[in-house]
Design an enzyme around this catalytic site. Structure first.
Site, PDB file in Angstrom:
ATOM      1  N   HIS A  23       0.839  -1.205   0.000  1.00 44.06           N
ATOM      2  CA  HIS A  23       0.000   0.000   0.000  1.00 44.06           C
ATOM      3  C   HIS A  23       0.874   1.256   0.000  1.00 44.06           C
ATOM      4  O   HIS A  23       0.642   2.189  -0.782  1.00 44.06           O
ATOM      5  CB  HIS A  23      -0.903  -0.036   1.240  1.00 44.06           C
ATOM      6  CG  HIS A  23      -1.748   1.178   1.429  1.00 44.06           C
ATOM      7  ND1 HIS A  23      -3.058   1.265   1.000  1.00 44.06           N
ATOM      8  CD2 HIS A  23      -1.473   2.376   2.020  1.00 44.06           C
ATOM      9  CE1 HIS A  23      -3.549   2.449   1.318  1.00 44.06           C
ATOM     10  NE2 HIS A  23      -2.609   3.141   1.938  1.00 44.06           N
ATOM     11  N   GLU A  24       1.902   1.280   0.857  1.00 43.32           N
ATOM     12  CA  GLU A  24       2.763   2.466   0.938  1.00 43.32           C
ATOM     13  C   GLU A  24       3.618   2.625  -0.321  1.00 43.32           C
ATOM     14  O   GLU A  24       3.822   3.749  -0.797  1.00 43.32           O
ATOM     15  CB  GLU A  24       3.659   2.376   2.178  1.00 43.32           C
ATOM     16  CG  GLU A  24       2.911   2.290   3.496  1.00 43.32           C
ATOM     17  CD  GLU A  24       1.882   3.382   3.699  1.00 43.32           C
ATOM     18  OE1 GLU A  24       2.073   4.493   3.152  1.00 43.32           O
ATOM     19  OE2 GLU A  24       0.868   3.129   4.369  1.00 43.32           O
ATOM     20  N   HIS A  28       1.582   4.273  -2.886  1.00 47.17           N
ATOM     21  CA  HIS A  28       1.525   5.729  -2.706  1.00 47.17           C
ATOM     22  C   HIS A  28       2.715   6.398  -3.396  1.00 47.17           C
ATOM     23  O   HIS A  28       2.569   7.441  -4.043  1.00 47.17           O
ATOM     24  CB  HIS A  28       1.548   6.072  -1.211  1.00 47.17           C
ATOM     25  CG  HIS A  28       0.208   6.035  -0.545  1.00 47.17           C
ATOM     26  ND1 HIS A  28      -0.912   6.634  -1.079  1.00 47.17           N
ATOM     27  CD2 HIS A  28      -0.192   5.480   0.635  1.00 47.17           C
ATOM     28  CE1 HIS A  28      -1.940   6.450  -0.270  1.00 47.17           C
ATOM     29  NE2 HIS A  28      -1.534   5.751   0.771  1.00 47.17           N
ATOM     30  N   GLU A  30      -6.379   6.534  -1.108  1.00 44.67           N
ATOM     31  CA  GLU A  30      -6.274   5.342  -0.268  1.00 44.67           C
ATOM     32  C   GLU A  30      -6.862   4.123  -0.969  1.00 44.67           C
ATOM     33  O   GLU A  30      -6.280   3.030  -0.928  1.00 44.67           O
ATOM     34  CB  GLU A  30      -6.971   5.570   1.076  1.00 44.67           C
ATOM     35  CG  GLU A  30      -6.291   6.583   1.975  1.00 44.67           C
ATOM     36  CD  GLU A  30      -4.842   6.227   2.277  1.00 44.67           C
ATOM     37  OE1 GLU A  30      -4.566   5.038   2.549  1.00 44.67           O
ATOM     38  OE2 GLU A  30      -3.990   7.125   2.225  1.00 44.67           O
TER      39      GLU A  30
END
Length: 300
Positions: free
Chosen positions: A144-145, A148, A229
């Site tokens: 997930h990071e 980003h 997100e």
């Protein structure tokens, strides 16, 4: 309360920058004709984007200091080795340069990515997350990071903040000039803007307008934050498989559930987990149930 404090801080920064900028313009004899919309917009863009760009450039340094992040240069144990190796593997899959990887001490299960560019990023993970999740779940969070970073979300958020600030200032000045000139009446001086330094009425009305437009801007910024997100969740699902990210979100949900007779955790206070209510308009993250449902319905 934390959400209200965050919004109040953003609006306070807008008002403070506006006042400081107005005072400096008055000191240096810089005058912007309110009827010259192009010049006014340029001035507002300078005011609005300067703070966001400075924050972006300093984001990695400030996060390290604020959270006490310990960057892993050489792994000292199996946990740190797993963290560094997993980030390296995910970056290789996405074709990204290896970011700095760090750990910070916090009981809340959390992680974040920051930095001024894709090639100068930082991924930091809390001890609470490492100690409460399995390696598969941590891998989902790291994916997930990394997503980003791949999506350039840090830069996009800073640019969006700058653009929103610009229009908050612009429309606040336009409405304030109109109200002040209407109050002064349609005389020979109506083409000239009131002095930035001498008109208490101007400052008062302008500050109120900035609070109103600043509140609307915060809602737009938080909407985009929630959108990114969902996109980062999807990016992690592409990297590691849908079930890996779902498991990570379910573990995160377990870690932030309210306990009887205990204060809300920091993540609950930021509405990273919580019911879908009107306050969702000011959430930086969608409720975890919605994120899990979105992944279940996806085609990954």
């Amino acid at each position: 309360m934390r959400i209200l404090l965050y919004i109040a801080m953003q609006i306070a920064v807008l008002v403070l920058v506006s006042i400081i900028g107005s005072v400096l313009m008055n000191l240096f004899g810089i005058y912007v004709n309110p009827n010259d919309y192009i010049s006014l917009l340029v001035m507002c863009a300078v005011f609005g984007c300067a703070g966001s760009l400075v924050s972006l450039m300093m984001s990695k340094f400030m996060c390290k200091k604020a959270y006490g992040v310990q960057v892993i240069d050489t792994p000292r144990n199996s946990q740190e080795a797993f963290l560094v190796n997993t980030v390296a593997m995910l970056c290789q899959k996405d074709g990204l340069k290896m970011p700095e990887v760090g750990i910070y001490n916090s009981p809340d299960p959390n992680a974040f990515a920051t930095g001024a560019s894709k090639d100068a990023a930082l991924v930091a993970v809390s001890t609470g997350l490492l100690n409460s999740m399995s390696q598969e779940e941590v891998t989902g969070v790291l994916g997930h990071e990394i997503s980003h970073i791949k999506n350039g979300d840090m830069v996009t958020m800073a640019l969006l903040q700058g653009v929103l600030n610009t229009f908050v200032y612009f429309f606040s000045y336009i409405i304030t000039f109109a109200i002040v000139n209407a109050q002064r009446g349609s005389n020979s001086d109506s083409d000239r803007a009131p002095s930035f330094g001498s008109s208490m009425m101007f400052y008062t009305i302008n500050s109120i307008m900035q609070m109103v437009f600043g509140l609307l801007a915060s809602m737009l910024l938080m909407w985009f934050s929630r959108y990114r997100e969902y996109r980062a969740d999807a990016g992690s699902a592409e990297l590691n498989g849908k079930q890996c990210m779902i498991s990570a979100l379910e573990a995160l949900k377990r870690g932030v559930q309210p306990q009887p007779n205990k204060e809300k955790s920091y993540m609950q206070a930021l509405c990273i987990n919580g019911p879908a209510t009107l306050s969702e308009l000011f959430m930086s993250h969608p409720p975890l149930d919605k994120r899990i449902a979105a992944l279940r319905e996806s085609s990954f």
